[in-house]
Motif scaffolding. Sequence first.
Motif, PDB file in Angstrom:
ATOM      1  N   GLU A  37       0.828  -1.191   0.000  1.00  0.00           N
ATOM      2  CA  GLU A  37       0.000   0.000   0.000  1.00  0.00           C
ATOM      3  C   GLU A  37       0.868   1.249   0.000  1.00  0.00           C
ATOM      4  O   GLU A  37       2.031   1.200   0.400  1.00  0.00           O
ATOM      5  N   MET A  38       0.270   2.341  -0.455  1.00  0.00           N
ATOM      6  CA  MET A  38       0.965   3.629  -0.495  1.00  0.00           C
ATOM      7  C   MET A  38      -0.034   4.728  -0.143  1.00  0.00           C
ATOM      8  O   MET A  38      -1.030   4.900  -0.849  1.00  0.00           O
ATOM      9  N   GLU A  39       0.212   5.409   0.979  1.00  0.00           N
ATOM     10  CA  GLU A  39      -0.610   6.558   1.340  1.00  0.00           C
ATOM     11  C   GLU A  39      -0.288   7.688   0.361  1.00  0.00           C
ATOM     12  O   GLU A  39       0.884   7.980   0.116  1.00  0.00           O
ATOM     13  N   LEU A  40      -1.312   8.313  -0.171  1.00  0.00           N
ATOM     14  CA  LEU A  40      -1.112   9.350  -1.177  1.00  0.00           C
ATOM     15  C   LEU A  40      -1.055  10.729  -0.530  1.00  0.00           C
ATOM     16  O   LEU A  40      -1.809  11.028   0.392  1.00  0.00           O
ATOM     17  N   ASP A  41      -0.136  11.545  -1.037  1.00  0.00           N
ATOM     18  CA  ASP A  41      -0.044  12.941  -0.606  1.00  0.00           C
ATOM     19  C   ASP A  41       0.397  13.778  -1.799  1.00  0.00           C
ATOM     20  O   ASP A  41       0.436  13.282  -2.928  1.00  0.00           O
ATOM     21  N   ASP A  42       0.743  15.020  -1.573  1.00  0.00           N
ATOM     22  CA  ASP A  42       1.063  15.931  -2.676  1.00  0.00           C
ATOM     23  C   ASP A  42       2.236  15.461  -3.533  1.00  0.00           C
ATOM     24  O   ASP A  42       2.285  15.769  -4.721  1.00  0.00           O
ATOM     25  N   ARG A  43       3.193  14.748  -2.964  1.00  0.00           N
ATOM     26  CA  ARG A  43       4.346  14.302  -3.768  1.00  0.00           C
ATOM     27  C   ARG A  43       3.955  13.302  -4.856  1.00  0.00           C
ATOM     28  O   ARG A  43       4.725  13.061  -5.784  1.00  0.00           O
ATOM     29  N   HIS A  44       2.770  12.699  -4.754  1.00  0.00           N
ATOM     30  CA  HIS A  44       2.310  11.706  -5.725  1.00  0.00           C
ATOM     31  C   HIS A  44       1.460  12.325  -6.838  1.00  0.00           C
ATOM     32  O   HIS A  44       1.022  11.613  -7.732  1.00  0.00           O
ATOM     33  N   LYS A  45       1.259  13.646  -6.789  1.00  0.00           N
ATOM     34  CA  LYS A  45       0.352  14.283  -7.749  1.00  0.00           C
ATOM     35  C   LYS A  45       1.102  14.957  -8.888  1.00  0.00           C
ATOM     36  O   LYS A  45       2.213  15.437  -8.733  1.00  0.00           O
ATOM     37  N   ASN A  46       0.430  14.982 -10.041  1.00  0.00           N
ATOM     38  CA  ASN A  46       0.993  15.655 -11.214  1.00  0.00           C
ATOM     39  C   ASN A  46       0.529  17.113 -11.248  1.00  0.00           C
ATOM     40  O   ASN A  46      -0.144  17.581 -10.323  1.00  0.00           O
ATOM     41  N   ALA A  47       0.868  17.814 -12.312  1.00  0.00           N
ATOM     42  CA  ALA A  47       0.543  19.238 -12.421  1.00  0.00           C
ATOM     43  C   ALA A  47      -0.963  19.505 -12.455  1.00  0.00           C
ATOM     44  O   ALA A  47      -1.408  20.596 -12.125  1.00  0.00           O
ATOM     45  N   LEU A  48      -1.754  18.498 -12.821  1.00  0.00           N
ATOM     46  CA  LEU A  48      -3.206  18.658 -12.871  1.00  0.00           C
ATOM     47  C   LEU A  48      -3.873  18.280 -11.547  1.00  0.00           C
ATOM     48  O   LEU A  48      -5.089  18.364 -11.413  1.00  0.00           O
ATOM     49  N   SER A  91      -7.474   7.924  -0.759  1.00  0.00           N
ATOM     50  CA  SER A  91      -6.268   8.469  -0.140  1.00  0.00           C
ATOM     51  C   SER A  91      -5.121   7.457  -0.086  1.00  0.00           C
ATOM     52  O   SER A  91      -4.064   7.765   0.438  1.00  0.00           O
ATOM     53  N   ARG A  92      -5.344   6.257  -0.670  1.00  0.00           N
ATOM     54  CA  ARG A  92      -4.325   5.214  -0.587  1.00  0.00           C
ATOM     55  C   ARG A  92      -4.412   4.328  -1.823  1.00  0.00           C
ATOM     56  O   ARG A  92      -5.496   3.990  -2.272  1.00  0.00           O
ATOM     57  N   LEU A  93      -3.237   3.963  -2.373  1.00  0.00           N
ATOM     58  CA  LEU A  93      -3.172   2.964  -3.439  1.00  0.00           C
ATOM     59  C   LEU A  93      -2.884   1.608  -2.816  1.00  0.00           C
ATOM     60  O   LEU A  93      -2.114   1.504  -1.856  1.00  0.00           O
ATOM     61  N   ILE A  94      -3.474   0.576  -3.390  1.00  0.00           N
ATOM     62  CA  ILE A  94      -3.287  -0.801  -2.934  1.00  0.00           C
ATOM     63  C   ILE A  94      -2.939  -1.640  -4.150  1.00  0.00           C
ATOM     64  O   ILE A  94      -3.635  -1.581  -5.171  1.00  0.00           O
ATOM     65  N   ALA A  95      -1.863  -2.411  -4.055  1.00  0.00           N
ATOM     66  CA  ALA A  95      -1.471  -3.299  -5.149  1.00  0.00           C
ATOM     67  C   ALA A  95      -1.398  -4.731  -4.626  1.00  0.00           C
ATOM     68  O   ALA A  95      -0.888  -4.978  -3.536  1.00  0.00           O
ATOM     69  N   GLU A  96      -1.923  -5.649  -5.424  1.00  0.00           N
ATOM     70  CA  GLU A  96      -1.845  -7.067  -5.096  1.00  0.00           C
ATOM     71  C   GLU A  96      -1.222  -7.800  -6.271  1.00  0.00           C
ATOM     72  O   GLU A  96      -1.701  -7.691  -7.393  1.00  0.00           O
ATOM     73  N   ALA A  97      -0.139  -8.534  -5.980  1.00  0.00           N
ATOM     74  CA  ALA A  97       0.571  -9.294  -7.012  1.00  0.00           C
ATOM     75  C   ALA A  97       0.282 -10.778  -6.826  1.00  0.00           C
ATOM     76  O   ALA A  97       0.440 -11.318  -5.731  1.00  0.00           O
ATOM     77  N   HIS A  98      -0.141 -11.416  -7.912  1.00  0.00           N
ATOM     78  CA  HIS A  98      -0.442 -12.846  -7.923  1.00  0.00           C
ATOM     79  C   HIS A  98       0.396 -13.521  -9.007  1.00  0.00           C
ATOM     80  O   HIS A  98       0.427 -13.043 -10.142  1.00  0.00           O
ATOM     81  N   MET A  99       1.047 -14.620  -8.658  1.00  0.00           N
ATOM     82  CA  MET A  99       1.795 -15.376  -9.650  1.00  0.00           C
ATOM     83  C   MET A  99       0.807 -16.110 -10.550  1.00  0.00           C
ATOM     84  O   MET A  99      -0.121 -16.754 -10.073  1.00  0.00           O
TER      85      MET A  99
END
Length: 131
Positions: A37-48, A91-99
């Motif tokens: 998981e990754m908590e999102l904040d201003d550093r994760h945003k683009n110019a838009l 406010s958070r990204l979640i990634a799940e990896a499956h083989m």
Amino acid sequence: MEEKTLAQVQEMFENDRFATLNGARITEIGDHYARCEMELDDRHKNALGAVMGGASFTLADFTFAVASNWQKPGTVSLSTNITYLGGAKGSRLIAEAHMVKDGRTTCYYRVDVTDDLGTQVAAVTITGYHK
């Protein structure tokens, strides 16, 4: 092979600086599986003001690395394909990896990236190479 705890795997990957300094953290592990998981904040945003695609890619790549290496280190990415499906609303990204397949020299993983509201953000496939 000795099973590792979640805390041991988190320690194993704490030197993955780019991902961890950008907020990626391991929240679950399983057989050839990981959830990060990754908590999102201003550093994760683009110019838009939207979450940058690189944040999703970084989290997916890190989650693949954890899933494919925590049990048996030595797998690197050969090829990655990412399809962006929608903008993160939460406010958070979640990634799940499956083989999907694990061969003698290569492996194939599917990584799904969503946000904490259930929005599908990206679909990722990764071919790895066992060094």
